[in-house]
Design an enzyme around this catalytic site. Sequence first.
Site, PDB file in Angstrom:
ATOM      1  N   SER A 134      28.861  43.817  31.915  1.00 51.73           N
ATOM      2  CA  SER A 134      28.470  44.744  32.974  1.00 51.73           C
ATOM      3  C   SER A 134      27.510  45.840  32.514  1.00 51.73           C
ATOM      4  O   SER A 134      27.006  46.605  33.341  1.00 51.73           O
ATOM      5  CB  SER A 134      29.725  45.405  33.569  1.00 51.73           C
ATOM      6  OG  SER A 134      30.544  44.456  34.213  1.00 51.73           O
ATOM      7  N   PRO A 242      23.766  47.869  45.710  1.00 55.60           N
ATOM      8  CA  PRO A 242      24.675  48.082  46.849  1.00 55.60           C
ATOM      9  C   PRO A 242      24.678  46.920  47.838  1.00 55.60           C
ATOM     10  O   PRO A 242      25.734  46.565  48.372  1.00 55.60           O
ATOM     11  CB  PRO A 242      24.143  49.374  47.479  1.00 55.60           C
ATOM     12  CG  PRO A 242      23.564  50.121  46.322  1.00 55.60           C
ATOM     13  CD  PRO A 242      22.930  49.064  45.459  1.00 55.60           C
ATOM     14  N   GLU A 244      24.118  43.743  47.123  1.00 58.91           N
ATOM     15  CA  GLU A 244      24.873  42.655  46.502  1.00 58.91           C
ATOM     16  C   GLU A 244      26.367  42.927  46.611  1.00 58.91           C
ATOM     17  O   GLU A 244      27.167  42.015  46.865  1.00 58.91           O
ATOM     18  CB  GLU A 244      24.467  42.489  45.038  1.00 58.91           C
ATOM     19  CG  GLU A 244      25.210  41.362  44.343  1.00 58.91           C
ATOM     20  CD  GLU A 244      24.746  41.126  42.902  1.00 58.91           C
ATOM     21  OE1 GLU A 244      25.335  40.247  42.234  1.00 58.91           O
ATOM     22  OE2 GLU A 244      23.814  41.820  42.454  1.00 58.91           O
ATOM     23  N   GLN A 338      52.018  30.982  47.066  1.00 64.28           N
ATOM     24  CA  GLN A 338      53.479  31.033  46.974  1.00 64.28           C
ATOM     25  C   GLN A 338      54.128  30.466  48.234  1.00 64.28           C
ATOM     26  O   GLN A 338      55.145  29.762  48.159  1.00 64.28           O
ATOM     27  CB  GLN A 338      53.926  32.487  46.756  1.00 64.28           C
ATOM     28  CG  GLN A 338      55.376  32.633  46.331  1.00 64.28           C
ATOM     29  CD  GLN A 338      55.612  32.155  44.908  1.00 64.28           C
ATOM     30  OE1 GLN A 338      54.679  32.005  44.134  1.00 64.28           O
ATOM     31  NE2 GLN A 338      56.873  31.905  44.562  1.00 64.28           N
ATOM     32  N   LEU A 339      53.543  30.734  49.375  1.00 56.96           N
ATOM     33  CA  LEU A 339      54.101  30.230  50.632  1.00 56.96           C
ATOM     34  C   LEU A 339      53.951  28.714  50.753  1.00 56.96           C
ATOM     35  O   LEU A 339      54.782  28.056  51.385  1.00 56.96           O
ATOM     36  CB  LEU A 339      53.425  30.929  51.818  1.00 56.96           C
ATOM     37  CG  LEU A 339      53.845  32.392  52.020  1.00 56.96           C
ATOM     38  CD1 LEU A 339      52.902  33.094  52.994  1.00 56.96           C
ATOM     39  CD2 LEU A 339      55.283  32.483  52.521  1.00 56.96           C
ATOM     40  N   GLY A 342      54.980  24.233  45.885  1.00 56.98           N
ATOM     41  CA  GLY A 342      54.345  23.318  44.939  1.00 56.98           C
ATOM     42  C   GLY A 342      53.025  22.772  45.431  1.00 56.98           C
ATOM     43  O   GLY A 342      52.103  22.539  44.636  1.00 56.98           O
TER      44      GLY A 342
END
Length: 381
Positions: A134, A242, A244, A338-339, A342
């Site tokens: 950066s 800004p 971007e 998570q909802l 798997g």
Amino acid sequence: MRRAVFTEDHEALRRTAHEFVQRSLVPRAEEFLEQHAMGRDVWLEAGKQGLLGLNIPEEYGGAGVDDYRFTAVVSEEMSKFAAAASSNFGIHASVVAPYLVELGTEEQKQRWLPRFCTGEIIAGIAMTEPSGGSDLAALTTTAVRDGEDWILNGSKTFITNGYQGDFILVAARTAPEKRAKGITLFAVEAGMPGFERGRKLDKVGQLESDTAELFFRDVRVPAENVVGEVDRGFIHMMEQLPQERVGAAVSNTANAVQIFEETLAYVKERQAFGQPIGTFQHNKFKLAEMVTTLEVTRAYVDDCVAAHAVHELTAVDAAKAKWWSAQVQNDVIDQCVQLYGGYGYMNEYRVARAWRDARVTKIWAGSNEIMKELIGRDLGL
């Protein structure tokens, strides 16, 4: 909540962008993933639909629209398909093109912008270096005068559109003793001797995005390929960042909203213990938290879009939108995985791809930590 930022004209363009995505991108999603790039024919089709030159003046083949909201609706529709699509087209049309529109000479505009609009030229911007991250002021790529030309040496990495790009805007140090005040922007074109590309980078996510290393070995760049003023490249980049960053915020938010909506539909259908999993109190509360967070985030991002449309967006507000939307995107999609349980970890499910795609948004366009540093300085700290 109804969004007030867009008018019917913006929504008309949204419909065009949506149709393009459904017709040209969705059926080829697996192909783009395998190729780690979107084909040139897709770029040409985007050009035909008028999606690549919205803010380019009409005399150079663009729409000549001085209203960032049009760019935002296209970004949103691309992001609903995949974050990488918004990145690919966004870097080209709303990051690189403005440098030429605002800083280019008449000869440069005539030479390059019409083909930006048609998709015949694919553009990228090369700021980041292997050792710099950066810290844009610490560039080691150099350009040294040789008569009327410049000799460019160095390397760049993580460059979107870098592998198949025809036009790369390169930041190089032209006055080492001036540090940040000694950087210049150069247009490097495909085929220039000494300009070489490394491999397509093997990324964790955003596989549809063509990302590459670039190498410059004694590349002779003519003076007419200098974009903007010599030694003022850092200032030029700061002025453009800004846009971007608000563009990243638009994409982050739209992508998160799309995955949330797909997850909401999933939890209404998926059964466990004899009832839809979305009806369990914990899941219901999680979904309530997510939708609230997304709507509040989108309201702020919409305000930033509206401000930028009238050229009033500050660099600090863009930084706030960028870091916050990236964090929200990652948090929301992680909860969506998570909802799904798997299945959320399976690549065949869009939520899994979106989860891995989102991680980079906290790093690129200036890391979230750099965004907070900018905000902190604005607080007088």
